[in-house]
Motif scaffolding. Structure first.
Motif, mmCIF file in Angstrom:
data_model
loop_
_atom_site.group_PDB
_atom_site.id
_atom_site.type_symbol
_atom_site.label_atom_id
_atom_site.label_comp_id
_atom_site.label_asym_id
_atom_site.label_seq_id
_atom_site.Cartn_x
_atom_site.Cartn_y
_atom_site.Cartn_z
ATOM 1 N N VAL A 41 97.287 -80.776 -29.838
ATOM 2 C CA VAL A 41 96.174 -81.517 -29.561
ATOM 3 C C VAL A 41 95.241 -80.532 -28.699
ATOM 4 N N LEU A 42 94.014 -80.314 -29.054
ATOM 5 C CA LEU A 42 92.774 -79.591 -28.321
ATOM 6 C C LEU A 42 91.845 -80.277 -27.924
ATOM 7 N N ALA A 43 91.694 -80.368 -26.710
ATOM 8 C CA ALA A 43 90.726 -81.304 -26.224
ATOM 9 C C ALA A 43 89.952 -80.646 -24.938
ATOM 10 N N ASN A 44 88.495 -81.079 -24.843
ATOM 11 C CA ASN A 44 87.842 -80.529 -23.792
ATOM 12 C C ASN A 44 87.491 -81.814 -23.111
ATOM 13 N N ALA A 45 88.239 -81.898 -21.914
ATOM 14 C CA ALA A 45 87.944 -83.128 -20.855
ATOM 15 C C ALA A 45 87.007 -82.933 -19.916
ATOM 16 N N ALA A 88 88.196 -78.016 -17.836
ATOM 17 C CA ALA A 88 89.286 -79.002 -18.201
ATOM 18 C C ALA A 88 89.719 -78.728 -19.475
ATOM 19 N N THR A 89 90.077 -77.681 -20.190
ATOM 20 C CA THR A 89 90.143 -77.574 -21.534
ATOM 21 C C THR A 89 91.633 -77.568 -21.953
ATOM 22 N N TRP A 90 92.028 -78.279 -22.661
ATOM 23 C CA TRP A 90 93.458 -78.790 -22.807
ATOM 24 C C TRP A 90 93.897 -78.127 -24.115
ATOM 25 N N LEU A 91 95.398 -77.574 -23.894
ATOM 26 C CA LEU A 91 95.850 -76.950 -25.133
ATOM 27 C C LEU A 91 97.447 -77.790 -25.345
ATOM 28 N N ILE A 92 97.575 -78.578 -25.905
ATOM 29 C CA ILE A 92 98.744 -79.644 -25.798
ATOM 30 C C ILE A 92 99.761 -79.124 -27.176
ATOM 31 N N SER A 93 101.034 -78.950 -26.770
ATOM 32 C CA SER A 93 101.823 -78.590 -27.885
ATOM 33 C C SER A 93 102.223 -79.747 -28.796
ATOM 34 N N PRO A 94 102.713 -79.642 -29.942
ATOM 35 C CA PRO A 94 103.518 -80.892 -30.485
ATOM 36 C C PRO A 94 104.827 -81.006 -29.804
ATOM 37 N N THR A 95 105.214 -82.334 -30.023
ATOM 38 C CA THR A 95 106.602 -82.855 -29.409
ATOM 39 C C THR A 95 107.667 -81.737 -29.608
ATOM 40 N N PHE A 96 108.667 -81.919 -28.777
ATOM 41 C CA PHE A 96 109.771 -81.080 -29.122
ATOM 42 C C PHE A 96 110.888 -81.819 -28.675
ATOM 43 N N SER A 97 112.187 -81.471 -28.848
ATOM 44 C CA SER A 97 113.391 -82.181 -28.405
ATOM 45 C C SER A 97 113.668 -81.771 -26.788
ATOM 46 N N THR A 98 114.027 -82.571 -25.967
ATOM 47 C CA THR A 98 114.642 -82.164 -24.567
ATOM 48 C C THR A 98 115.996 -82.441 -24.453
ATOM 49 N N THR A 99 116.440 -82.786 -25.547
ATOM 50 C CA THR A 99 118.034 -83.358 -25.280
ATOM 51 C C THR A 99 118.842 -82.294 -24.542
ATOM 52 N N ASP A 100 118.594 -81.024 -24.886
ATOM 53 C CA ASP A 100 119.157 -79.774 -24.244
ATOM 54 C C ASP A 100 118.168 -79.165 -23.506
ATOM 55 N N GLY A 101 118.391 -78.257 -22.558
ATOM 56 C CA GLY A 101 117.416 -77.550 -21.911
ATOM 57 C C GLY A 101 117.033 -76.538 -22.807
ATOM 58 N N GLY A 102 115.987 -75.896 -22.475
ATOM 59 C CA GLY A 102 115.282 -74.712 -23.314
ATOM 60 C C GLY A 102 114.379 -73.848 -22.451
ATOM 61 N N VAL A 103 113.379 -73.204 -23.059
ATOM 62 C CA VAL A 103 112.506 -72.274 -22.355
ATOM 63 C C VAL A 103 111.205 -72.365 -23.321
ATOM 64 N N VAL A 104 110.288 -72.688 -22.538
ATOM 65 C CA VAL A 104 108.672 -72.512 -23.218
ATOM 66 C C VAL A 104 108.197 -71.205 -22.940
ATOM 67 N N SER A 105 107.651 -70.401 -23.720
ATOM 68 C CA SER A 105 107.180 -69.292 -23.594
ATOM 69 C C SER A 105 105.904 -68.756 -24.205
ATOM 70 N N PHE A 106 104.969 -68.022 -23.459
ATOM 71 C CA PHE A 106 103.521 -67.838 -24.081
ATOM 72 C C PHE A 106 103.101 -66.782 -23.342
ATOM 73 N N TYR A 107 102.243 -66.089 -23.797
ATOM 74 C CA TYR A 107 101.435 -64.748 -23.480
ATOM 75 C C TYR A 107 99.797 -65.211 -23.212
ATOM 76 N N ALA A 108 99.558 -64.951 -22.053
ATOM 77 C CA ALA A 108 97.988 -65.049 -21.881
ATOM 78 C C ALA A 108 97.309 -63.885 -21.100
ATOM 79 N N ARG A 109 96.168 -63.950 -21.558
ATOM 80 C CA ARG A 109 95.183 -62.634 -21.113
ATOM 81 C C ARG A 109 93.717 -62.928 -20.958
ATOM 82 N N ALA A 110 93.035 -62.488 -19.834
ATOM 83 C CA ALA A 110 91.739 -62.681 -19.543
ATOM 84 C C ALA A 110 90.958 -61.571 -19.773
ATOM 85 N N ASP A 111 89.609 -61.551 -19.908
ATOM 86 C CA ASP A 111 88.727 -60.600 -20.219
ATOM 87 C C ASP A 111 88.036 -60.647 -18.590
#
Length: 215
Positions: A41-45, A88-111
């Motif tokens: 979901v990509l949304a500009n709120a 307020a620019t939203w980038l929302i991931s697809p759903t994923f299972s949280t039955t077990d624990g895990g890790v969300v990872s991403f890279y970010a950079r600015a100009d």
């Protein structure tokens, strides 16, 4: 169990998890136009939208991606809001299972431009995609000028539970510039990793009981 043995068990599990993780989401943002079809979901709120609609394909003339083709990342800029507005620019991931624990990872950079800075915030929902569904983690993060990895752990929520993760470009538009996000993954341990952890802890428990008997 001694603290030393407990620490060893945790270290063993961490190593096993890293070696035997399975990616339930693995997104390199090769084509931002296809994200919605993959459950993103990509949304500009922003209350006062600007001339750019929200997240868009990375601009390799500003900086290149963390991995993949030069433009293979998702980007946003100060023009997501009109002058004087708040981003307020939203980038929302697809759903994923949280039955077990895990890790969300991403890279970010600015100009980086003197006098300007770019901020992101992020958090989880229990599978909902409405803005009010998300609980944010910590304060807003000012993003640096090099690709930097962020890793956020999530705990097991029980059988059948799901989640989403949101990244929001935020802050005053007048003091922002341009930000990119790349290589987004959600990883959970494979089933045999959990078995290894439980077997290891059980083995340590048996060892403790045997020593207790000898005393």
């Amino acid at each position: 169990m001694s603290l030393r043995r407990a620490a060893a068990a945790v270290a063993l599990f961490a190593a096993a998890s890293a070696a035997h993780a399975q990616f339930v989401i693995n997104e390199g943002f090769n084509n931002v136009a296809t994200l919605a079809g993959s459950g993103w979901v990509l949304a500009n709120a922003t209350l006062t939208p600007g001339i750019t609609p929200g997240w868009f394909q990375g601009d390799q003339t500003i900086f290149t991606s963390q991995a993949g083709a030069p433009q293979a990342y998702v980007a946003a800029n100060f023009n997501n809001a009109a002058a004087g507005g708040t981003l307020a620019t939203w980038l929302i991931s697809p759903t994923f299972s949280t039955t077990d624990g895990g890790v969300v990872s991403f890279y970010a950079r600015a100009d980086i431009v003197p006098g300007f800075s770019d901020k992101l915030k992020w958090g989880f929902s229990n599978g909902g995609s409405s803005f009010a569904d998300f609980a944010f983690i910590g304060p807003d993060h000012t993003i640096g000028g090099d690709w930097t990895q962020f890793q956020i752990n999530f705990g097991a929520q029980g059988a059948g539970s799901i989640g989403r993760f949101a990244i929001v470009y935020t802050g005053p538009a007048d003091s922002a510039n341009y930000v990119g996000v790349d290589t987004f993954t959600v990883a959970v341990p494979e089933p045999e990793t959990w078995a290894l952890m439980l077997a290891g802890l059980a083995g340590l428990g048996v060892l403790k009981r045997r020593r207790a008997v000898r005393r």
